[in-house]
Design a protein around this motif. Structure first.
Motif, PDB file in Angstrom:
ATOM      1  N   ASN A  13      16.145  27.330 -23.798  1.00 33.75           N
ATOM      2  CA  ASN A  13      15.466  26.884 -25.039  1.00 33.75           C
ATOM      3  C   ASN A  13      14.381  26.158 -24.859  1.00 33.75           C
ATOM      4  O   ASN A  13      14.140  24.920 -25.022  1.00 33.75           O
ATOM      5  CB  ASN A  13      16.265  26.471 -25.842  1.00 33.75           C
ATOM      6  N   GLN A  27      14.812  22.311 -22.230  1.00 31.01           N
ATOM      7  CA  GLN A  27      16.122  22.559 -21.889  1.00 31.01           C
ATOM      8  C   GLN A  27      16.355  22.732 -20.493  1.00 31.01           C
ATOM      9  O   GLN A  27      17.435  22.262 -19.807  1.00 31.01           O
ATOM     10  CB  GLN A  27      16.868  23.614 -22.764  1.00 31.01           C
ATOM     11  N   THR A  42       7.370  27.876 -19.756  1.00 25.59           N
ATOM     12  CA  THR A  42       7.731  28.117 -21.260  1.00 25.59           C
ATOM     13  C   THR A  42       6.691  28.941 -22.086  1.00 25.59           C
ATOM     14  O   THR A  42       5.561  28.961 -21.543  1.00 25.59           O
ATOM     15  CB  THR A  42       7.524  26.388 -21.934  1.00 25.59           C
ATOM     16  N   ARG A  94      10.923  27.963 -28.943  1.00 23.15           N
ATOM     17  CA  ARG A  94      12.080  27.596 -28.086  1.00 23.15           C
ATOM     18  C   ARG A  94      12.584  28.556 -27.241  1.00 23.15           C
ATOM     19  O   ARG A  94      13.692  28.912 -27.211  1.00 23.15           O
ATOM     20  CB  ARG A  94      13.258  27.067 -29.137  1.00 23.15           C
ATOM     21  N   VAL A  95      11.658  29.120 -26.450  1.00 24.69           N
ATOM     22  CA  VAL A  95      11.937  29.907 -25.268  1.00 24.69           C
ATOM     23  C   VAL A  95      11.346  29.515 -24.106  1.00 24.69           C
ATOM     24  O   VAL A  95      10.027  29.447 -24.064  1.00 24.69           O
ATOM     25  CB  VAL A  95      11.876  31.457 -25.518  1.00 24.69           C
ATOM     26  N   ARG A 138      24.013  24.400 -19.766  1.00 20.80           N
ATOM     27  CA  ARG A 138      23.510  24.844 -21.029  1.00 20.80           C
ATOM     28  C   ARG A 138      24.659  25.547 -21.944  1.00 20.80           C
ATOM     29  O   ARG A 138      24.407  25.598 -23.285  1.00 20.80           O
ATOM     30  CB  ARG A 138      22.168  25.774 -20.701  1.00 20.80           C
ATOM     31  N   ASP A 150      24.878  25.049 -25.909  1.00 22.39           N
ATOM     32  CA  ASP A 150      24.482  26.011 -26.918  1.00 22.39           C
ATOM     33  C   ASP A 150      24.661  27.359 -26.629  1.00 22.39           C
ATOM     34  O   ASP A 150      24.060  28.337 -27.270  1.00 22.39           O
ATOM     35  CB  ASP A 150      23.011  25.660 -27.325  1.00 22.39           C
ATOM     36  N   THR A 210      20.277  31.308 -25.583  1.00 26.73           N
ATOM     37  CA  THR A 210      18.943  31.464 -26.186  1.00 26.73           C
ATOM     38  C   THR A 210      19.033  32.732 -27.417  1.00 26.73           C
ATOM     39  O   THR A 210      19.603  33.682 -26.958  1.00 26.73           O
ATOM     40  CB  THR A 210      17.797  31.808 -25.379  1.00 26.73           C
TER      41      THR A 210
END
Ligand SMILES: Cc1ncc(COP(=O)(O)O)c(C=O)c1O
Length: 375
Positions: A45, A49, A179, A189-190, A207, A211, A214
């Protein structure tokens, strides 16, 4: 394309990232000279991240982490959250000062070095070839991993993007993070990270614990944008647009800033790093806010309280006329603060006349070089 992908994505998310997206990222990275395979990449993300997962995988409380000063506050946050002992190394117009880094490495065991070689955050300095070789040699000699935050390499105005440090890394010491935040938009957010296998596995564990993976929809959308060539066209357009915007900001700074102000003029990016003459930084910040101008204060890019005389001004989402107006307002606020003897005369040189000059700002311990100056 997204709708077609969703039935598969809706039931299973690989924590490394959706394979078709990783394949597209590999194609992109190989074109940048980074030899890798989908299994060497984790989709995350955002670059943030990647920094956070690296910190979790490598850092124990009390470990020393080196980062650039000034440097990216998000990295400082991640390393601080892992209770590392942060040590700053200065930057100049060639990026991170490797001679200073060598002295730190001689003096103590360092667990990780964080750097932004393609566009030093926040000055925009590009790390030169000699520095890159020195940095990799130090990584080998001291067996210390280097985190290459490649967040802004695509936004280079002329010529091909700056080659990645990872391209020269033959011993697998470089962790390379990229990114889509800067070339598309930050709320997407990738991002992605390339690292040697055992470390990548640890990072993916970190990661997963945070969460899992992704989101499916942004991954599918990005794979489609990359595959179709739409993203590459978009980036070409952004380069032209940002070059115009940077030009507008540089011209306005040259026109309006008082004597003693200095600023960077990097070959790409989305913001400029500005050093103010002697002023009350709080008053400048709040007076500028009252005029509707927001900027990032210089101390945000320092973890040791320095940088109060600096600020980062973004031109990313403003048109040239709004940039010119905004800079004129900030400069007027600064001029009101400057001691009368230091005001520049209105007959100062024309816009851009000093862009090629490189000067070290006085009294900063040699951390930042700025090109472009008034005074
Ligand atoms: C140097 C640097 N690295 C990483 C990031 C974070 O990027 P992302 O949005 O991909 O997490 C930023 C965001 O501003 C940045 O400036």
């Amino acid at each position: 394309a997204i709708a077609r992908s969703l039935p598969a994505l809706a039931v299973h998310l690989d924590p490394l990232g959706w394979l078709p997206l990783r394949r597209e990222i590999v194609r992109y990275l190989v074109a940048r000279g980074i030899e890798c395979q989908p299994s060497d990449i984790a989709v995350v993300n955002g670059a943030q991240q990647a920094v956070d997962a690296t910190a979790h995988a490598l850092i124990d409380p009390g470990d020393t982490v080196v980062m650039e000063q000034p440097g990216y506050f998000g990295a400082a946050l991640a390393f601080t959250a892992c209770q590392s002992n942060l040590v700053g190394v200065g930057v100049d117009e060639q990026g991170l000062k490797t001679a200073e880094l060598a002295r730190v490495l001689q003096a103590r065991r360092v667990k990780l070095v964080y750097t932004t070689p393609a566009a030093q955050c926040p000055t925009g300095a590009v790390m030169g070839d000699a520095r890159r070789r020195e940095l990799l040699a130090l990584a080998d000699e001291y067996q210390v991993p280097i985190f290459e935050d490649d967040y802004d390499s695509e936004l280079r105005f002329n010529g091909a993007p700056i080659p990645a440090l990872k391209r020269l890394d033959h011993s697998g010491q470089v962790i390379h993070a990229g990114t889509f935040s800067k070339v598309l938009f930050p709320t997407l957010r990738v991002g992605f990270v390339v690292a040697a296998r055992p470390l990548l596995e640890k990072m993916v564990l970190a990661r997963v614990s945070a969460d899992f993976a992704t989101g499916a929809v942004p991954q599918a959308a990005l794979a489609a944008l990359l595959r179709s060539g739409v993203l590459a066209r978009h980036v070409r357009r952004m380069r032209r647009l940002y070059a115009e915007r940077q030009r507008a900001m540089l011209d306005a700074l040259a026109r309006h800033m008082p004597a003693g102000a200095r600023w960077s003029a990097p070959p790409g990016g989305h913001m400029l790093w500005i050093r103010l003459p002697a002023v009350d930084p709080d008053r400048v910040f709040y007076d500028a806010a009252a005029e509707g101008i927001a900027y990032t204060r210089g101390e945000v890019f320092h973890f040791d309280g320095r940088g109060t005389d600096c600020l980062a001004l973004s031109f990313a989402n403003l048109t040239p006329p709004r940039i010119a107006d905004g800079v004129a307002l900030v400069a007027a606020v600064v001029r009101r603060q400057v001691a009368p003897g230091r005001r520049r005369s209105r007959s100062a040189r024309g816009p851009g006349s000093e862009q090629r000059r490189t000067r070290r700002a006085p009294g900063d311990g040699g951390t930042v070089d700025a090109v472009g100056t008034r005074g």
